[in-house]
Design an enzyme around this catalytic site. Structure first.
Site, PDB file in Angstrom:
ATOM      1  N   LYS A 220     -13.906   8.665  -4.904  1.00  0.00           N
ATOM      2  CA  LYS A 220     -15.195   9.135  -4.278  1.00  0.00           C
ATOM      3  C   LYS A 220     -15.659  10.660  -4.858  1.00  0.00           C
ATOM      4  O   LYS A 220     -16.902  10.707  -5.172  1.00  0.00           O
ATOM      5  CB  LYS A 220     -14.870   9.150  -2.802  1.00  0.00           C
ATOM      6  CG  LYS A 220     -14.695   7.768  -2.257  1.00  0.00           C
ATOM      7  CD  LYS A 220     -14.502   8.072  -0.824  1.00  0.00           C
ATOM      8  CE  LYS A 220     -13.407   6.870  -0.192  1.00  0.00           C
ATOM      9  NZ  LYS A 220     -12.954   7.367   1.033  1.00  0.00           N
TER      10      LYS A 220
ATOM     11  N   LYS B 163       1.148  14.449   1.299  1.00  0.00           N
ATOM     12  CA  LYS B 163      -0.206  14.907   0.488  1.00  0.00           C
ATOM     13  C   LYS B 163      -0.217  16.334   0.593  1.00  0.00           C
ATOM     14  O   LYS B 163      -1.231  16.996  -0.296  1.00  0.00           O
ATOM     15  CB  LYS B 163      -1.443  14.372   1.383  1.00  0.00           C
ATOM     16  CG  LYS B 163      -1.649  12.837   1.664  1.00  0.00           C
ATOM     17  CD  LYS B 163      -2.646  12.325   2.564  1.00  0.00           C
ATOM     18  CE  LYS B 163      -2.650  10.971   2.754  1.00  0.00           C
ATOM     19  NZ  LYS B 163      -3.603  10.555   1.517  1.00  0.00           N
TER      20      LYS B 163
ATOM     21  N   LYS C 163      -8.516  14.338   4.043  1.00  0.00           N
ATOM     22  CA  LYS C 163      -7.886  13.216   3.948  1.00  0.00           C
ATOM     23  C   LYS C 163      -6.877  13.171   5.016  1.00  0.00           C
ATOM     24  O   LYS C 163      -6.643  14.172   5.884  1.00  0.00           O
ATOM     25  CB  LYS C 163      -6.991  13.011   2.939  1.00  0.00           C
ATOM     26  CG  LYS C 163      -6.064  14.352   2.308  1.00  0.00           C
ATOM     27  CD  LYS C 163      -5.412  14.319   0.938  1.00  0.00           C
ATOM     28  CE  LYS C 163      -6.404  14.259  -0.281  1.00  0.00           C
ATOM     29  NZ  LYS C 163      -6.265  13.043  -1.030  1.00  0.00           N
ATOM     30  N   ARG C 164      -5.916  12.132   5.420  1.00  0.00           N
ATOM     31  CA  ARG C 164      -5.123  12.062   6.576  1.00  0.00           C
ATOM     32  C   ARG C 164      -4.227  13.316   6.189  1.00  0.00           C
ATOM     33  O   ARG C 164      -3.886  13.703   4.977  1.00  0.00           O
ATOM     34  CB  ARG C 164      -4.309  10.883   6.826  1.00  0.00           C
ATOM     35  CG  ARG C 164      -5.262   9.610   7.380  1.00  0.00           C
ATOM     36  CD  ARG C 164      -5.335  10.038   8.748  1.00  0.00           C
ATOM     37  NE  ARG C 164      -4.399  10.047   9.700  1.00  0.00           N
ATOM     38  CZ  ARG C 164      -4.252   9.200  10.443  1.00  0.00           C
ATOM     39  NH1 ARG C 164      -5.153   8.156  10.823  1.00  0.00           N
ATOM     40  NH2 ARG C 164      -3.075   9.086  11.291  1.00  0.00           N
TER      41      ARG C 164
ATOM     42  N   THR D  10      -8.058   7.315  -2.603  1.00  0.00           N
ATOM     43  CA  THR D  10      -9.622   6.715  -3.031  1.00  0.00           C
ATOM     44  C   THR D  10     -10.416   7.839  -2.836  1.00  0.00           C
ATOM     45  O   THR D  10     -11.632   7.849  -3.707  1.00  0.00           O
ATOM     46  CB  THR D  10      -9.946   5.569  -2.243  1.00  0.00           C
ATOM     47  OG1 THR D  10      -9.682   5.987  -0.851  1.00  0.00           O
ATOM     48  CG2 THR D  10      -9.132   4.451  -2.606  1.00  0.00           C
TER      49      THR D  10
ATOM     50  N   HIS E  97       0.796  -1.182   0.130  1.00  0.00           N
ATOM     51  CA  HIS E  97      -0.040   0.057  -0.006  1.00  0.00           C
ATOM     52  C   HIS E  97       0.914   1.094   0.026  1.00  0.00           C
ATOM     53  O   HIS E  97       0.146   2.572  -0.015  1.00  0.00           O
ATOM     54  CB  HIS E  97      -0.995  -0.139   1.317  1.00  0.00           C
ATOM     55  CG  HIS E  97      -2.261  -0.758   1.033  1.00  0.00           C
ATOM     56  ND1 HIS E  97      -3.402  -0.187   0.655  1.00  0.00           N
ATOM     57  CD2 HIS E  97      -2.301  -2.069   1.532  1.00  0.00           C
ATOM     58  CE1 HIS E  97      -4.092  -1.180   0.527  1.00  0.00           C
ATOM     59  NE2 HIS E  97      -3.666  -2.471   1.091  1.00  0.00           N
TER      60      HIS E  97
HETATM   61  C1  LIG Z   1     -11.514   7.632   1.361  1.00  0.00           C
HETATM   62  C2  LIG Z   1     -11.113   7.855   2.850  1.00  0.00           C
HETATM   63  C3  LIG Z   1     -10.067   7.948   3.162  1.00  0.00           C
HETATM   64  C4  LIG Z   1      -9.123   7.918   2.053  1.00  0.00           C
HETATM   65  O1  LIG Z   1      -8.606   9.291   1.587  1.00  0.00           O
HETATM   66  P1  LIG Z   1      -7.492   9.598   0.487  1.00  0.00           P
HETATM   67  O2  LIG Z   1      -7.523  11.041   0.158  1.00  0.00           O
HETATM   68  O3  LIG Z   1      -7.359   8.718  -0.637  1.00  0.00           O
HETATM   69  O4  LIG Z   1      -6.029   9.662   1.304  1.00  0.00           O
HETATM   70  C5  LIG Z   1      -9.670   8.393   4.339  1.00  0.00           C
HETATM   71  N1  LIG Z   1     -10.466   8.432   5.328  1.00  0.00           N
HETATM   72  C6  LIG Z   1     -11.762   8.329   5.087  1.00  0.00           C
HETATM   73  C7  LIG Z   1     -12.741   8.358   6.321  1.00  0.00           C
HETATM   74  C8  LIG Z   1     -12.118   7.902   3.883  1.00  0.00           C
HETATM   75  O5  LIG Z   1     -13.514   7.788   3.643  1.00  0.00           O
END
Ligand SMILES: *Cc1c(COP(=O)(O)O)cnc(C)c1O
Length: 810
Positions: free
Chosen positions: A661, A555, A549-550, A657, A357
């Site tokens: 979304k 990032k 995101k985190r 991801t 990952h």
């Molecule tokens: C999809 C999702 C992530 C992943 O987000 P990235 O921008 O791809 O790092 C992290 N936290 C939650 C709650 C999510 O639903």
């Protein structure tokens, strides 16, 4: 689509629901509080799932066990109702009863049993495995406390315990009868008789692993799988009555608290695993308990035909946390089932597969050999022996005297430099190694696992991530989903490729208007939530520009902040400058020990404090930080977004991801050519995405050249870029909780490791161009719709079908 097996009619639902209320509380529905109503409804629905579960799959069906230390499920009620095809029926029924499904859903806890992307991926895969109709089961840990809850105080992230089980979790069933024992420590004893020898383990600490099962309902309601989460409990009741009588309650209960500590907390990522014995115990506990259960089930069906285990069972390891699956399966087969060593190793490889990952070096898990051997002495013997045989076998792969030999060994051996390297362990025990986007897999082949790839190229493959569109489009965005279903029917829930049919509406003015109205409603819903949780009032006529995101340096939330500050500075300096009115929305947690990431959160809140209180710019720009990012509020944010910020330094984000979304929800990506952004860009075409910045190979070349100097960037643009760097320390942003020296040093002393300054101008210009385009509403909506229309590829249904075809062979 409705499933008449569940409830015949709305009236039938209402009757059963009323009965459940009385059965559970002895009180009629009308007299119950919302949270009680929720629990009664959850019980009713969960029982429907449990009733289907036992006969879900034909006898002998191949089974997939998805091992993951994290499953970030999100709330489940709405998801279950959608997958059973009864959401409308239930919503109408509840309305008839004088309440609302939405109010009841708000009562549900959001279980934080994961950090972010990796855990959410595992949850999406469960949904898609059930949808694809396979026997796919999750295997993970039932943490007493989930990932911390994030609060913002004085701009800073403050962490509090997530006591998610305080009111009970209605979806789980404790299965005492399926408990297994797991041993830590102790000695290995060698036995010999008639020229044969074998080993047993003695002493040490024995822990009881108790499973809790959560039903996973496949869309259409025909298949119900389960997620099995393990909890650690004491094997024997060693209660110290003397200590208790002497008033020393802590000592009296020590036997219990020491063991239960194993399943007490979810470790935050990005913080290194070193020396954390409890983490190693967690990893072994869920691996051993899961495998014991698998073999018990297998034995019931196939007896002791261990040789063909891999024909019937797939063990998928999500990252290296379950890496002990290989040696533990060998241990059980050899020590307990009497299988010969060579055969056991072959069986392991046939059954096990592995997903990598991340390319971050600090995330490639390692454990000191001494720690490992003390905790798991017998397991270590298997690792040691497999490593020894692996080293011998290298001689067959490489020409004798090949100067490359030590290099290959140094990169691929399991044991090296006093450490057990979990990634190499995972690869050596698997028949398949996959990355999670095309670029990421290429980087694994070219650099991270290059030596392995040279030797065993056929073992490597790509499986671009996906997300469940049933949760992240249908459930998260009811208004837009309704519009989509009116236009193309509801088959898209079953087959996300159907979304492609939306391209027929790209020039349909009335559809595009409806789409804009739906987005506006979503923005209003989010604005209300943000007002309540962050205290910031957003104008829903502004563009909603979202990065959620985190928090991690790669990032580059920092780059986004630089852009916001640049817009702010330009507005103050040049009255003729008029940016597109925009609300900048941030959300995300930083690992507790990750100081830099936490400082960036503080910076965002400080910038928000300055900008949101400056009347000169307030009608145009505002900044909001939404606290405690989790699946539930993520669904509110994704659906309301118009710009999707995916701005990681190229080569660092394995897939991402949230990019998928957000695309589904008709946000336009502003991003670098990183991870799955590349595939999004190829699918939607350059006119429907905004790409900027260095490419992965350029990043690599620039770093390798040693000729990148942050100060050159600073000096070449004192006016805009230099000014922002200065603001970090000159007091402009200090009102809330001080300056940002450490961020300044990260950029100017550590020489800007993530090339924030290098990509700044390209990024600022890309934002300018993208938001310029927003003025042409029809053109924007058309591009936005095109993003949804092309998002079918990113459904995790597609990803799972690829795993089934290429890795699991189902
Ligand atoms: C999809 C999702 C992530 C992943 O987000 P990235 O921008 O791809 O790092 C992290 N936290 C939650 C709650 C999510 O639903």
């Amino acid at each position: 689509m409705t499933n008449d097996k569940i409830f015949e009619t709305e009236q039938d639902f209402i009757e059963q629901y009323r009965e459940e209320c009385v059965a559970r509380y002895g009180t009629p529905f009308e007299d119950l509080a919302d949270h009680e109503r929720f629990f009664a409804l959850a019980e009713l629905i969960a029982n429907k799932g449990r009733a289907i579960f036992p006969q879900s799959h034909p006898k002998g069906a191949k089974k997939v066990y998805y091992f993951s230390l994290e499953f970030l499920l999100g709330p489940l009620l709405d998801n279950y109702l959608i997958n059973f095809g009864i959401r409308d029926l239930v919503a109408d029924g509840i309305k008839e009863m004088g309440s609302s499904l939405e109010d009841l859903c708000r009562q549900e806890v959001d279980p934080g049993l994961g950090n972010g992307g990796l855990g959410r991926l595992a949850a999406c895969f469960l949904d898609s495995m059930a949808h694809e109709g396979i026997a796919g089961y999750g295997n993970g840990m039932r943490y007493r406390y989930g990932l911390f809850r994030q609060y913002i105080e004085g701009g800073r992230q403050v962490e509090r315990t997530d006591n998610w089980l305080a009111n009970g979790f209605p979806w789980e069933t404790r299965k005492d009868g399926s408990s297994v024992l797991v041993r830590f420590g102790g000695q290995v004893v060698r036995h010999e008789e008639n020229g044969k020898f074998w080993f047993t383990q003695e002493g040490g600490e024995i822990v009881r692993a108790v499973p809790y099962d959560v039903p996973i309902i496949g869309y259409g309601g025909k298949v119900v799988n389960k997620l099995r989460l393990w909890s650690a409990e004491p094997y024997t009741e060693d209660f110290d009555l003397d200590a208790f009588n002497a008033g020393d309650y802590a000592r009296a209960n020590k036997f219990r608290s020491d063991v239960e500590a194993i399943s007490t907390i979810l470790y935050p990522n990005d913080a290194g695993e070193h020396g954390r014995m409890l983490r190693l115990k967690q990893e072994y506990l869920f691996v051993s308990a899961g495998l014991q259960t698998i073999l018990r089930t297998y034995e019931r069906e196939f007896g002791s035909d261990w040789e063909h285990l891999g024909d019937h069972v797939c063990i998928h390891t999500n990252d290296t946390h379950p890496a002990m699956c290989g040696p533990e399966l060998m241990r059980i087969l050899v020590d307990e089932k009497g299988v010969d060593f060579e055969l056991a190793y072959k069986v392991c490889k046939e059954a096990i597969s592995f997903t990598n990952h991340t390319v971050m070096p600090e995330a490639l898990e390692k454990w000191p050999i001494n720690t490992f051997r003390n905790l798991l002495p017998r397991l270590y013997m298997f690792i040691d022996e497999v490593d020894r045989r692996y080293r011998d076998s290298l001689a067959n792969h490489l020409a004798p005297n090949d100067g490359n030999w030590t290099n290959v060994l140094q990169n691929t051996a399991i044991l090296w430099d006093g450490q057990v390297r979990m990634a190499n362990l995972s690869i050596i025990f698997s028949h398949s190694v996959n990355g999670v986007s095309a670029l990421h897999t290429q980087i694994l082949k070219d650099s991270v696992f290059h030596e392995f790839y040279e030797m065993i190229p056929h073992r490597f493959n790509n499986k671009t991530n996906g997300v469940t569109h049933r949760r992240f489009l249908c459930e998260a965005n009811p208004s837009y989903s309704k519009l989509i279903t009116e236009a193309i029917g509801d088959v898209w829930l079953d087959d996300a490729n159907e979304l492609e049919k939306l391209t027929a509406f790209e020039d349909d003015a009335s559809f595009l208007e409806g789409m804009e109205a739906a987005k506006k409603a979503d923005k209003e819903r989010l604005a209300a939530y943000i007002k309540e949780t962050a205290g910031v009032e957003l104008d829903t006529n502004t563009v909603f520009d979202v990065q959620v995101k985190r928090f991690h340096a790669y990032k580059r939330q920092l780059l986004n902040v630089f852009k916001v500050l640049d817009i702010y500075n330009r507005m103050l300096k040049d009255p003729s400058y008029s940016p597109r009115p925009t609300s900048f929305i941030f959300s995300g947690k930083a690992a507790q020990s990750y100081t830099f990431a936490k400082e960036v959160i503080r910076l965002i809140n400080s910038v928000a404090d300055v900008i949101n209180n400056d009347e000169r710019v307030n009608d145009k720009i505002k900044v909001a930080f939404v606290p405690n990012f989790a699946v539930s509020n993520a669904q509110l944010i994704y659906s309301a977004a118009e710009i999707s910020e995916q701005i990681s330094v190229a080569g660092a984000e394995a897939s991402g991801t949230s990019n998928m979304k957000l695309m589904m929800n008709a946000a336009i990506t502003l991003g670098t050519l990183d991870g799955a952004n590349i595939e999004i860009s190829e699918l939607v075409g350059p006119e429907n995405i905004k790409i900027f910045g260095l490419h992965a190979d350029e990043v690599e070349a620039l770093r390798a050249s040693g000729r990148y100097y942050a100060w050159d960037m600073y000096n070449s643009d004192r006016d805009r870029l230099g000014r922002i760097v200065d603001m970090l320390t000159d007091g402009t942003l200090a009102r809330l909780s001080g300056n940002f020296e450490s961020i300044h040093d990260y950029l100017m002393v550590d020489n800007d490791p993530d090339l924030v300054l290098r990509d700044f101008h390209a990024y600022a210009q890309a934002w300018e161009e993208l938001t310029g385009f927003y003025g042409d509403r029809a053109a924007w909506n058309k591009a936005a719709l095109h993003n949804t229309a092309k998002a079918g590829y990113f459904s995790s249904d597609r990803t799972i079908r690829e795993y089934m075809a290429d890795i699991w062979h189902i």
